[in-house]
Structures are given as structure tokens and as C-alpha cells.
Design a protein around this motif. Structure first.
Motif, PDB file in Angstrom:
ATOM      1  N   GLY A   1       4.686   2.337   4.086  1.00 13.07           N
ATOM      2  CA  GLY A   1       3.336   1.806   3.992  1.00 13.07           C
ATOM      3  C   GLY A   1       2.420   2.569   4.930  1.00 13.07           C
ATOM      4  N   GLU A   2       1.142   2.654   4.595  1.00 14.27           N
ATOM      5  CA  GLU A   2       0.197   3.481   5.348  1.00 14.27           C
ATOM      6  C   GLU A   2      -0.640   2.694   6.349  1.00 14.27           C
ATOM      7  OE1 GLU A   2       0.405   6.678   5.206  1.00 14.27           O
ATOM      8  OE2 GLU A   2       1.925   6.526   3.631  1.00 14.27           O
ATOM      9  N   ASN A   3      -0.734   1.390   6.190  1.00 16.05           N
ATOM     10  CA  ASN A   3      -1.560   0.583   7.076  1.00 16.05           C
ATOM     11  C   ASN A   3      -0.938   0.526   8.472  1.00 16.05           C
ATOM     12  OD1 ASN A   3      -2.387  -2.014   8.461  1.00 16.05           O
ATOM     13  ND2 ASN A   3      -3.780  -2.059   6.704  1.00 16.05           N
TER      14      ASN A   3
ATOM     15  N   ASP B   1       0.808  -1.216   0.000  1.00 17.19           N
ATOM     16  CA  ASP B   1       0.000   0.000   0.000  1.00 17.19           C
ATOM     17  C   ASP B   1       0.844   1.271   0.000  1.00 17.19           C
ATOM     18  OD1 ASP B   1       0.929  -0.350   2.640  1.00 17.19           O
ATOM     19  OD2 ASP B   1      -0.753   0.827   3.440  1.00 17.19           O
ATOM     20  N   ALA B   2       2.149   1.138  -0.121  1.00 14.49           N
ATOM     21  CA  ALA B   2       3.029   2.315  -0.093  1.00 14.49           C
ATOM     22  C   ALA B   2       2.930   3.093  -1.401  1.00 14.49           C
ATOM     23  CB  ALA B   2       4.475   1.888   0.141  1.00 14.49           C
ATOM     24  N   ASP B   3       3.208   4.386  -1.299  1.00 21.83           N
ATOM     25  CA  ASP B   3       3.373   5.212  -2.492  1.00 21.83           C
ATOM     26  C   ASP B   3       4.788   4.968  -2.998  1.00 21.83           C
ATOM     27  OD1 ASP B   3       4.360   7.744  -3.908  1.00 21.83           O
ATOM     28  OD2 ASP B   3       2.203   8.101  -3.808  1.00 21.83           O
ATOM     29  N   LEU B   4       4.915   4.139  -4.029  1.00 21.89           N
ATOM     30  CA  LEU B   4       6.233   3.667  -4.449  1.00 21.89           C
ATOM     31  C   LEU B   4       7.148   4.787  -4.929  1.00 21.89           C
ATOM     32  CD1 LEU B   4       6.927   0.292  -6.133  1.00 21.89           C
ATOM     33  CD2 LEU B   4       8.293   2.274  -6.695  1.00 21.89           C
ATOM     34  N   PRO B   5       6.675   5.750  -5.744  1.00 28.60           N
ATOM     35  CA  PRO B   5       7.570   6.849  -6.133  1.00 28.60           C
ATOM     36  C   PRO B   5       8.114   7.626  -4.944  1.00 28.60           C
ATOM     37  CG  PRO B   5       5.674   6.774  -7.594  1.00 28.60           C
ATOM     38  CD  PRO B   5       5.383   5.813  -6.486  1.00 28.60           C
TER      39      PRO B   5
END
Length: 487
Positions: free
Chosen positions: A397-399, A242-246
Motif C-alpha cells: 500500500g502507498e499511504n 490503495d495497493a497496486d494489486l497486480p
């Protein structure tokens, strides 16, 4: 070897590193410093602040010459990186200590029964030895002084022989700003460092590799010298599904390109969700285009410290290729991937890595970034736990449940969520490793405590009730004891 022996000059002893006289000379200096420390008594808050502020002045007043010396030692080093990481960061640590030292020195009163008084009195250890590395030659020499000086100690410093111009300039400047019974610099090669680690210090701080850290601890144990070991290891970056990969790769490469990755806390490998490889490559290439449109002629990009380290990194890269890794160079279009004459190596992503490759077996300490994929977060956690505990771990990750899972199920010197290396910039946090990545921590009050003896002091009451219970005869006390134990 050369040893700083007065407040005005550096005296060159010109001793061979195998010559035992070098050890005896260093030991003689240490003995003199110990005697001076005992004779003068514990330094008061004013003197401790003065030492901290003089260290700040040394760095600020001579910042241009120091940055130039570091660049010459590296072949080329970004002036901005030197000013930020070695000058500013060190001065902030020293300033923080100067502002809080009077508070830290206060004795802690302890509540006790039966009329006694008790307190914990912070007491200086004495003379602290520091063996500092080459990658941040000022930060890792002067940063620890925040704890050493605030705790009321004096210091002997052995800087790295791989940064000779910087080390010689530091020795000269210390001679101008400090009395030799406060701060002494010892210059010499690795064998001198071995002898230095055998001296009977009151505490020894070493920053460097795990392999050398074992040797330092072994040498210090002969004199039962307590040690703080700031080592390294392979610090992982876990990118959750769920991470923002960039954002994750931008923040990872920000640190991986700083000092060309020659940082003990630098990301050493990425654990990436399977199927995200091309997105990672695209984001990495975009980061490089925006931040480093050129490399070989770019003053913002730092060279590898020495020919030996340069060749080691090229060997590690070639070993990975030969064993089946897919290597993606992030060199700007039209530029070489690496150049022996400049000792500049472009960042490289190394995909499809296996544990048989050298790049996954040793700390990289350079701009090479292996990428290993996983299918479930538990798989990434298991992989980290199967290897020596790292100096830091980085999780994107956001979780929040998964963040907590990662924090609880992995052990590392420090953990940063959704960034890389940020924890080391917060002076109130302890900085240190765990297991193979180090012993002990410092920074802020944690540095003060690291280099302080917490001395318990008890003043007995006139009645002395607490000692009466252990004084014979015991018969009349037995019933009272039985009543207590039967509760």
C-alpha cells in the motif's frame, strides 16, 4: 549416527539412534572441542577470517556437486534456486563477516568517573551447536557460520536427515577444509537431533518448526544452554485498498513459487480488500503464464521434499475444499494440479477460508496460498494480532499513514512494505522471530553479537575512590549521601 572425527575423513559410527552411546560419543567430541578452544585461546582476526574464507571456498569449489545433491534429495530442485539461495547467499554473508570481523572485534571504551578505566571486550562463547533444516540445507548451515566464526567460536553441526545426500557431502567436505577441532558434522535421524540438543554447548542455534523448537529449548534448558530459535508461523500479506494489486500478487507469488513455497518466510496467507478476489485471480494467472508456462517438466520448479510432506499438503488442500473453500489451481492449461510421482504441486489460491480449516491453523510450507478478505484495514490488523506473532509480515500500500499504522500496531520478526522477504537479503539487518516465531536474531554484526559474550572489564584507579564510598565507617559519608538524594 555418523560423526566427522578428522580433517581427512568421515568415520561412520553406525549407532542406533536409541543407543545412549551415540550421546556419549557426541558429548566426548564436544568436550574435546571445548578443551581445544580453551587451550588455543581466543582466535585472532586472521584465524577468524581464514575460517570464513575456507567456508566460502568449500561452497564455491563444490557448488555443482552440492546443487546436484540437493536436487537428488528433493526429487528435483531448481539448480538456479540452489546456486542463488544456498551458495551465493551464504558466501555473501561469510564474505561480509570476513571484511568486518577485525572491526567488530574491537573493544568498546566506556566513559567512567573517578579515574577508572572501563571497556566492553567481545569474547568468544566457545563451541556453538547448529541444528539446520532441510529446506535450505546450506544457507541455514553455513549462513550462521558468518556470526559463529567471526565471533571466534568453533562449531558442531547437525544437518537434516531429510536431505541425506547433501548432509553426507557436507560432512565429507568439512573434513577436507577444516580441522575437527574447528568444525564437526554429526549425521543421524531425528532422535540423534534430540540428543544433540541435550549437549552442553556454549550456545545452540535451531532452525525449524515452532513445535520442535519447544523441544529443543526444553532440552537445552537442562544445561542452561542459551538458545537462538529461528522458527516460522503464518506470515501474512496485507494488500491495502490503495495497493497496486497486480504488483502485490506478482511479488507475493515470486516468493511463494521459489522452492515451491518451502521457506519459513514464505507468505502464508493474504488479507485482501473485499471485492478484489477476481482481480487477484486474474493477476495470479497472468504471473504463472509468464513465469511458469509449464510446471511438471519445468526445471525451474522445485518438488516437495518428501512423500510425507506432499501428502500433508494434499490433505490440507482437500480439508479446505470439504469445509467450503473455493480453490483455484494455477496449474498451466492441460497439466495436472499435482503429481505424486514428481511430488510437484501447482500453486493454488484458496479463497473463502475460515479458521476452522487446517490451512489457516498450521504453517503451510508449500505452494498453497489462502486468501481472506476484510472490509477495513483495522480488521486486518486485529486478525493478525489475534494470532501468534509471525516471523515476517508483508504490507502492500502507498499511504504512508497506513503504513505507519500497520508497522506500529502489529508485531512480527520483520516487516517489509511493498515487497516480500527482501529484509533477509540485507546483511546489516537482524534476522529473527518474536514470540512463537523465534528467540534471538543474527546476520551481520547482529550474528557476531549473538555468538559473543560482551565482557565488561574495569581497571580501578590507584586511589580507588569508587570503592571508598562503600567502606565502613559510614557516618562521615552520610551527609554527602543525603545531599545527593535530596536534590
Amino acid at each position: 549416527m555418523s560423526v566427522q572425527t578428522s580433517s581427512a575423513q568421515v568415520t561412520a559410527a553406525n549407532l542406533e539412534s536409541s543407543d545412549t552411546s551415540s550421546f556419549h560419543e557426541m558429548n566426548s567430541i564436544l568436550s574435546s572441542m571445548k578443551r581445544a578452544h580453551l587451550k588455543s585461546g581466543p582466535a585472532d582476526a586472521e584465524l577468524r577470517q581464514d575460517r570464513l574464507l575456507r567456508a566460502i571456498r568449500l561452497l564455491k569449489d563444490n557448488r555443482v556437486a552440492l546443487a546436484q545433491a540437493m536436487s537428488e534429495d528433493f526429487g528435483h530442485r531448481s539448480t538456479y534456486q540452489s546456486m542463488l539461495a544456498d551458495i551465493m547467499t551464504s558466501t555473501l554473508a561469510l564474505q561480509h563477516a570476513a571484511e568486518h570481523v577485525a572491526e567488530w572485534m574491537s573493544a568498546e571504551t566506556v566513559d567512567v568517573e573517578q579515574g577508572m578505566q572501563a571497556r566492553i571486550q567481545p569474547q568468544p562463547l566457545g563451541v556453538v551447536g547448529i541444528i539446520s533444516p532441510w529446506n535450505f540445507p546450506l544457507n541455514l548451515s553455513f549462513g550462521p557460520l558468518a556470526g559463529v566464526f567471526s565471533a571466534g567460536n568453533t562449531v558442531m553441526l547437525k544437518p537434516s536427515e531429510l536431505t541425506p545426500r547433501t548432509s553426507e557431502l557436507v560432512a565429507e567436505l568439512v573434513g577436507r577444509y577444516f580441522d575437527p577441532m574447528e568444525f564437526v558434522v554429526v549425521l543421524g535421524d531425528s532422535k540423534i537431533a534430540q540428543q544433540f540438543s541435550s549437549l552442553p554447548f556454549d550456545h545452540l542455534l535451531f532452525t525449524g518448526s515452532t513445535a520442535v523448537g519447544k523441544q529443543v529449548m526444553r532440552a537445552a534448558s537442562e544445561n542452561l544452554v542459551p538458545v537462538t530459535l529461528e522458527l516460522g508461523g503464518k506470515s501474512p500479506v496485507v494488500i491495502a485498498p490503495d495497493a497496486d494489486l497486480p504488483t502485490a500478487i506478482t511479488r507475493t507469488l515470486t516468493v511463494k513459487t521459489f522452492n515451491a513455497g518451502q521457506i519459513c518466510l514464505s507468505p502464508d496467507y493474504i488479507l485482501l480488500p473485499q471485492g478484489s478476489e477476481q482481480q487477484l485471480i486474474d493477476a495470479a494467472q497472468k504471473f504463472m503464464q509468464q513465469g511458469f508456462p509449464t510446471l511438471q517438466s519445468n526445471p525451474d520448479y522445485t518438488a516437495i521434499i518428501s512423500e510425507r510432506h506432499y501428502q500433508r499438503l494434499i490433505h490440507v488442500l482437500e480439508d479446505a475444499k470439504q469445509k467450503g473453500a473455493r480453490v483455484v489451481s494455477l496449474a498451466p492449461s492441460g497439466e495436472v494440479d499435482f503429481d505424486a510421482s514428481s511430488r510437484k504441486i501447482a500453486p493454488h489460491l484458496v479463497l473463502d477460508v475460515t479458521d476452522e480449516m487446517a490451512i489457516m491453523q498450521e504453517e503451510i510450507f508449500g505452494p498453497l496460498l489462502p486468501v481472506k478478505t476484510y472490509q477495513a484495514l483495522e480488521e486486518a490488523i486485529d486478525y493478525i494480532n489475534q494470532h501468534p506473532r509471525p516471523l515476517a509480515a508483508y504490507y502492500f500500500g502507498e499511504n504512508q499513514t497506513q503504513q505507519a499504522q500497520f508497522a506500529n500496531q502489529t508485531t512480527s520478526g520483520g516487516l517489509v512494505i511493498n515487497d516480500v522477504m527482501t529484509h533477509v537479503t540485507i546483511e546489516e539487518l537482524p534476522f529473527g522471530g518474536v514470540g512463537a516465531s523465534g528467540i534471538g536474531a543474527y546476520h551481520g554484526i547482529h550474528g557476531f553479537r549473538r555468538f559473543t559474550h560482551a565482557k565488561p572489564i574495569v581497571i580501578q584507579s590507584k586511589e580507588g575512590a569508587s570503592s571508598q564510598r562503600i567502606r565502613a565507617p559510614y557516618a562521615d559519608k552520610m551527609a554527602q549521601l543525603e545531599a545527593f538524594l535530596s536534590q
